[in-house]
Design a protein around this motif. Structure first.
Motif, mmCIF file in Angstrom:
data_model
loop_
_atom_site.group_PDB
_atom_site.id
_atom_site.type_symbol
_atom_site.label_atom_id
_atom_site.label_comp_id
_atom_site.label_asym_id
_atom_site.label_seq_id
_atom_site.Cartn_x
_atom_site.Cartn_y
_atom_site.Cartn_z
ATOM 1 N N LEU A 26 -12.251 -33.874 27.161
ATOM 2 C CA LEU A 26 -11.916 -34.955 26.243
ATOM 3 C C LEU A 26 -11.868 -36.284 26.987
ATOM 4 N N VAL A 27 -12.617 -37.262 26.483
ATOM 5 C CA VAL A 27 -12.653 -38.598 27.069
ATOM 6 C C VAL A 27 -12.026 -39.567 26.064
ATOM 7 N N PRO A 28 -10.898 -40.209 26.402
ATOM 8 C CA PRO A 28 -10.230 -41.108 25.454
ATOM 9 C C PRO A 28 -11.132 -42.266 25.020
ATOM 10 N N VAL A 29 -11.093 -42.575 23.736
ATOM 11 C CA VAL A 29 -11.881 -43.676 23.186
ATOM 12 C C VAL A 29 -10.989 -44.735 22.544
ATOM 13 N N LEU A 30 -10.046 -44.295 21.723
ATOM 14 C CA LEU A 30 -9.244 -45.214 20.921
ATOM 15 C C LEU A 30 -7.965 -44.502 20.517
ATOM 16 N N ASP A 31 -6.846 -45.229 20.451
ATOM 17 C CA ASP A 31 -5.601 -44.579 20.026
ATOM 18 C C ASP A 31 -4.678 -45.571 19.337
ATOM 19 N N ALA A 32 -3.505 -45.088 18.960
ATOM 20 C CA ALA A 32 -2.555 -45.893 18.201
ATOM 21 C C ALA A 32 -1.986 -47.051 19.004
ATOM 22 N N GLY A 33 -2.188 -47.054 20.307
ATOM 23 C CA GLY A 33 -1.694 -48.146 21.134
ATOM 24 C C GLY A 33 -2.687 -49.282 21.286
ATOM 25 N N TRP A 34 -3.860 -49.177 20.659
ATOM 26 C CA TRP A 34 -4.914 -50.174 20.818
ATOM 27 C C TRP A 34 -4.392 -51.597 20.622
ATOM 28 N N LEU A 91 0.685 -40.858 25.052
ATOM 29 C CA LEU A 91 0.356 -39.463 24.751
ATOM 30 C C LEU A 91 -1.131 -39.151 24.939
ATOM 31 N N THR A 92 -1.968 -40.182 24.930
ATOM 32 C CA THR A 92 -3.416 -39.966 24.947
ATOM 33 C C THR A 92 -3.878 -39.185 26.172
#
Length: 230
Positions: free
Chosen positions: A46-54, A60-61
């Protein structure tokens, strides 16, 4: 599809707009946060792209991939069922239906993971996490469809982000790096992208500096390792 799940966008959206849409889906589920990942094809990670912290990175990501089973990325890339975890008492979902699969996950929050497939064939997943996540079957199907569309809305419009200590790499820098990985020279890249050779070289020099790489070959190696390119 429920009326409050919007239809897919006609044009690619900016990352901030996609984050806003995902935040709205988060509220619909009663989740506390969302975490969008791309699944690297080679190593199935899994490679992070976007999250709620943007535009920052949610804490958590980077913890979620370690909490999920080692096989999760492979399963999410090959199956289209919705994965879930957490105590049933705190996750009021239609878990008896055949299109939902329970996972053993050590995360402290209940979660839902929707596998995603892009129009170009790339894979990803969107995870919604929270203390209590609620959703009826029709709503979950609508959210899954909307998440597919939003995943498609983030082709190269968004700068890539991995670990918090890596600087953002621009879409054009990534294009030049991908073409270098394919064996193209600066002249080839300039012709392919309609740039001057000087500009192509500058993009490559910029991304090498951002990745703390000695040269473009080293930059390609580091970008592959971090999941920035495949």
């Amino acid at each position: 599809m429920p009326n409050d799940v919007a239809s897919p966008p006609d044009q690619p959206a900016e990352a901030g707009a996609v984050a806003g849409e995902l935040a709205r889906l988060c509220v619909m589920l009663g989740a506390d946060s969302f975490h969008l990942y791309r699944i690297a094809a080679r190593k199935r990670r899994l490679v992070p792209v976007l999250d709620a912290g943007w535009p920052a990175v949610h804490a958590l990501t980077h913890a979620l991939p370690d909490a999920l089973p080692n096989s999760f990325a492979e399963r999410a890339a090959t199956r289209q069922c919705i994965f879930w975890w957490g105590k049933e008492a705190y996750c009021a979902l239609p878990v008896t239906s055949g299109w939902m699969l329970r996972l053993d996950c050590s995360a402290s929050r209940a979660g839902l993971a929707f596998p995603l497939v892009g129009a170009a064939g790339g894979h990803g997943t969107i995870v919604f996490a929270g203390r209590r996540i609620c959703g009826e079957e029709e709503m979950l199907m609508g959210i899954h469809a909307r998440a597919h569309a939003l995943f498609d809305a983030l082709p190269e419009a968004q700068p890539a982000r991995t670990a918090p200590d890596l600087p953002a790499v621009s879409p054009r820098e990534l294009q030049c790096l991908r073409l270098t990985a394919d064996g193209l020279t600066s002249d080839d890249i300039a012709r392919r992208l309609g740039l001057s050779v000087h500009t192509a070289n500058q993009y490559l020099a910029n991304v090498a500096e951002k990745l703390n790489a000695a040269n473009r070959v080293h930059a390609v190696a580091k970008a592959l390792r971090e999941g920035l390119i495949e």
